[in-house]
Write an enzyme that holds these catalytic residues in place. Structure first.
Site, PDB file in Angstrom:
ATOM      1  N   HIS A 159       0.741  -1.143  -0.056  1.00 26.73           N
ATOM      2  CA  HIS A 159      -0.056   0.027  -0.064  1.00 26.73           C
ATOM      3  C   HIS A 159       0.820   1.244   0.235  1.00 26.73           C
ATOM      4  CE1 HIS A 159      -3.150  -2.682   0.912  1.00 26.73           C
ATOM      5  NE2 HIS A 159      -2.544  -3.028   2.125  1.00 26.73           N
ATOM      6  N   LYS A 164      -6.271  -0.329  10.764  1.00 23.77           N
ATOM      7  CA  LYS A 164      -7.300  -0.639   9.772  1.00 23.77           C
ATOM      8  C   LYS A 164      -8.131  -1.815   9.937  1.00 23.77           C
ATOM      9  CE  LYS A 164      -4.443  -0.866   6.118  1.00 23.77           C
ATOM     10  NZ  LYS A 164      -3.120  -0.915   6.805  1.00 23.77           N
ATOM     11  N   HIS A 169      -6.536  -4.589  -1.317  1.00 23.22           N
ATOM     12  CA  HIS A 169      -5.910  -5.808  -1.089  1.00 23.22           C
ATOM     13  C   HIS A 169      -6.004  -6.556  -2.375  1.00 23.22           C
ATOM     14  CE1 HIS A 169      -6.315  -4.702   3.211  1.00 23.22           C
ATOM     15  NE2 HIS A 169      -5.054  -5.019   3.153  1.00 23.22           N
TER      16      HIS A 169
END
Ligand code: ADP
Ligand code: ADP
Ligand code: MG
Ligand code: MG
Ligand code: MG
Ligand code: MG
Lengths: 333, 215, 333, 215
Positions: free
Chosen positions: A57, A105, A219
């Site tokens: 990320h 998260k 993802h």
């Protein structure tokens, strides 16, 4: 699979080492276990901020370590949350006696690993609080899911909470502020192409040349539904409308509008999306007071974007504007 | 019939590593379909680390072997599976206690402890399309067998059936739950890896030759 | 062709409008003809800097308009240099009486259009000087070509020359400094995938799943040669060695090392390349004193990267470190 | 035989726009092979702008029409082709001067002035694989014809042959030169667009019906 990598198993290590070499003035890379801290020592006398999650990320999270934002970041394997020992080590390294906030998260893996780490830290006498980010409105029915995912809104939480920690707010105040930001931020994303996790070697899903995946996470997981290839203006509406509805944005509201790239989308396209999103905000009588456009919370080389809206008030604006000096976000210093 | 003793426990863990390496890609593909495509990689990496640790020398007891597995899985797997399997093996180790080898009831108690640990951490109910759907029938099946080997054999078969039965389910926990209805029609990767782990216990009991790590 | 765009003919306009909406505190967008200036007025009493070129390289150039860098940027159609009337209008808008420097990447189209514009400005009494950037060592035989292309080194020229203009150097001094930076900067790039120009609708070239194009420019044009898919370390060497050789980097040299993404490459991969490139610099006994990693001079969604090396001295370091506040590069303020 | 007068000049420019719109993709593909794939788009955009301007009303003279083309190409095309064609039409306009219509020598003088403008700006030699390789033989061929229409016909044919002859050449100017040897084997897009522009002059002379803009 075509990537600028060496051994797929070494991708995270080599990325973080290269990152450390590129920004020695801002960050220090620790190995065994792997985590990243500011180049200066622990957060003496003030609350420290630790975040982390799967890699892939970038620049999240390590790119946001530095003055006014995170004290440490803990990178897991690609799309895999880090392990408790990494999180414990990072928490220890930055604790300055005023407690540590974990920004997590909302994914089962992240939650479980940070939870375990938090218990271990508490057992060692470090006060740990958790701010859980769950801004993704694509996950509608949180009764029947693991709850909303944390996606691009995480950057805004880290920036604003980081500014409060930097100015010396108490752990109670910082935690409370974290929840306030989370309550006021919503996101939704789409993908034009999937991404390929290095160790998998295959695209995360298949998408025809004329299909768009709406409601993706970060993802490479498939989204909630597919639509045909539509113009950017229409696609932007698919994202902005649910975000504004869910947040209940109405006339007179001030917002921060954030268009985030998934990694493989040119900046030019993000600006086209931003232009349309800003129009849609204006149509509700709300004002775009602050903005952010770029690849900040990515899914490897995925093409696509997400739109995040944060409802602002004077306090949040002040903290957003406060100086920040990290590899990926910097102003005021 | 083999004793389910410390040597067996070491063989079990090594067999897990071998089998999960063999099924690495299959588990990745299952996870690509309804998750993020890392489950096979995570399990392979984790059990390879277990084997590396076991290479330091034979475990002193079943409980000691299971504890090594717990610690390594916890610190090397990450994701959802790491804390869940880590907790499972930690609770299993505690349930085994001082026992030198496991009979049927001991296997049942151990599996029940593991399952309870997973539920305590992950809060999934049966039918949520998670590894719990393999562990739960496994515990029930183990309770019907007299000796340890038979208990594991029954548990493994039940886990395999439980894993297959996840296919039509709509996921309500973990990453797959974000797909909603689109999660139906695919096996749950964690339930499948659970069935491999339980089957490995039987293989290790049947064959006394240690399987070693990666093939 | 899958892109977050509306009408292919409107891509540049919509991008620049969205950009203006996202950064109203920093820039102003002018239309008819199209150009971008700082939000504050002309460069009264000091030298002004104007750059421009084809679009599709975002954030170049408009992303570098702001304090300490450009005064104006002139975007052409995608991969097509802007026209003289745009350049003349931008030059007029920012001229503060101390002259204007045009920073031009060495492509026939850019050179001819800036040349024409420069003549028109001179005729109207504005003193215009040109700094031509030609850092691409992939173009070997400049006798038989239009000369070396200007690529990612352009950002470094714009930053350093911008700092000198900001502190009030004379036009002679700024122009001289520009040439010095150009003499000391070299780049080379590679592509893993081509890019697709919106109006063409087809990829700029074909590349097999196991081929890498070495020595590409920034317009999706094919490179000089192809190699098989190699690990990142080996590919990095294909770029760094010619750059260091051509620049004549030797023991004791201090350099700025810049790894630039072509738009579709994840940041993680750029850091892997950076790590290896830094090692190769160190092997020559030189020191990486400053660094930059990111997607700054792109080719739409192309996957690939370039490596740029700038030889530093105290003057260049001071100007590099000087405050800059633009949408794409910001520090010290 | 038609007069090559102001009305013809307007028809020529409109025919250029029509033909270049038709060949837009072909010129893009030629430029993709050895350049950056924008030549067809650039020429189409530029001549469409010329037509938009001509729609304001008929040109007063040949020179006026050519000057409109020069200004619009210069401000709407960009890239290498914009200033080169812009300069070509500007010089052509100057060479035509006050003439009401063009005979053979006038056409030759006009084409020579255009070619010289391109060379002055771009500094390409014949054989460098640029539009000069179409313009140079065109000027020579025009010199052999007596009347204007025949001069353009000869020029267009020579330009077409010149464009074809660029195929084996290695480029030494413009973007294609960066490819080195790999530029051989492809037509130069600017030479091809030149041949379309010159052929359009003939078409405009043969058919008095204005072709209009985009088809
Ligand atoms: N709350 C939960 N309770 C039990 N098992 C779960 C839970 N969440 C996820 N799992 C299991 O974890 C598996 C996924 O593991 P893995 O792919 O390694 O982690 P991640 O989902 O973080 O990528 C799922 O297939 C499921 O069996
Ligand atoms: N120096 C030059 N002299 C003459 N013609 C040139 C020169 N450089 C380029 N050209 C012509 O310009 C054409 C390319 O135009 P175009 O694609 O529109 O611009 P760009 O190359 O800037 O993308 C080439 O095919 C060639 O004929
Ligand atoms: Mg994962
Ligand atoms: Mg997974
Ligand atoms: Mg071009
Ligand atoms: Mg071109």
């Amino acid at each position: 699979m075509k990537k600028l990598i060496n051994d797929p198993k070494a991708v995270v290590d080599e990325t973080v080492q290269g990152f450390g070499r590129a920004h020695p003035d801002l960050v220090t890379v620790h190995s065994g276990p792997l985590f990243v801290t500011r180049a200066v020592g622990p957060a003496r006398g003030r609350v420290a901020l630790v975040s982390g999650g799967g890699s892939g990320h970038e620049p999240l999270h390590a790119g946001f370590v530095g003055l006014g934002m995170l004290d440490a970041a803990v990178p897991g394997a690609v799309f895999t949350s880090p392990t408790p020992d990494q999180i414990v080590a990072a928490t220890h390294a930055v604790d300055g006696g005023a407690g540590v906030i974990h920004i997590v998260k909302n994914y089962t893996g992240d939650v479980l690993n940070f939870e375990t780490a938090g218990e271990l830290c508490e057992a060692e006498g470090i006060e740990v609080r958790t701010v859980l980010v769950n801004d993704d409105v694509a996950v509608e029915d949180s009764l029947y899911t693991a709850g909303r995912r944390g996606v691009a809104g995480t950057v805004l939480v880290e920036k604003i909470v980081g500014a409060a920690a930097e100015r010396g707010d108490s752990i109670d105040a910082v935690e409370k502020l974290g929840r306030k930001v989370v309550e006021n931020v919503r996101s939704m994303g789409l993908a034009l192409t999937p991404c390929t996790v290095p160790h998998a070697g295959k695209p995360s899903f298949e998408l025809a040349e004329d299909e768009i995946e709406i409601g993706i996470g970060i993802h490479g997981e498939p989204g909630r539904r597919r639509v045909g290839l539509e113009p950017a203006d229409a696609l932007t509406e698919h994202l902005v409308t649910p975000v504004l509805d869910d947040l209940g944005v109405t006339a007179g509201d001030r917002v921060l509008l954030f268009v985030n790239g998934m990694g493989g989308t040119p900046l030019s396209e993000l600006y086209i999306v931003f232009g349309r999103a800003a129009e849609l905000v204006a149509q509700r009588g709300a004002t775009v007071d602050r903005s952010l456009v770029g690849n900040y919370v990515t899914s490897l080389e995925m093409q696509g974007c997400s739109v995040t809206v944060l409802r602002l008030d004077d306090e949040l604006v002040e903290l957003w504007d406060a100086p920040v000096a990290t590899p990926a976000l910097r102003w005021g210093v | 019939m083999t004793d389910l003793d410390a040597a067996w426990a070491d063989r079990w863990l090594r067999e897990c590593a071998r089998v999960l390496a063999v099924h690495r890609e299959e588990l990745i593909d299952l996870d690509r379909a309804i998750g993020d495509g890392d489950h096979g990689e995570n399990m392979d990496r984790g059990f390879q680390a277990v084997v590396d640790k076991l290479d330091d020398g034979p475990s002193e007891s079943v409980a000691a072997a299971l504890k090594v597995a717990a610690m390594m899985l916890m610190s090397k797997v990450g994701g959802a599976a790491g804390p869940l399997y880590g907790t499972a093996f930690l609770r299993a180790s505690a349930a085994v206690g001082e026992r030198e080898s496991l009979d049927g009831p001991a296997v049942e108690a151990m599996l029940a402890a593991a399952r309870d640990g997973i539920v305590a951490r992950g809060k999934a109910d049966p039918g949520d399309k998670t590894m719990v759907d393999a562990w739960s029938p496994a515990v029930v099946a183990a309770g019907r067998a007299a000796d340890g080997e038979a208990a594991f054999a029954a548990a493994a078969t039940a886990a395999e059936e439980g894993a297959l039965a996840t296919k039509p389910l709509v996921a309500r926990k973990g990453r797959a739950s974000y797909l909603g209805e689109r999660s139906a029609g695919h096996l749950d990767p964690g339930a499948v890896s659970t069935s491999y782990i339980l089957r490995a216990a039987v293989t290790a009991a049947v064959s006394e030759i240690s399987a070693g790590g990666r093939p």
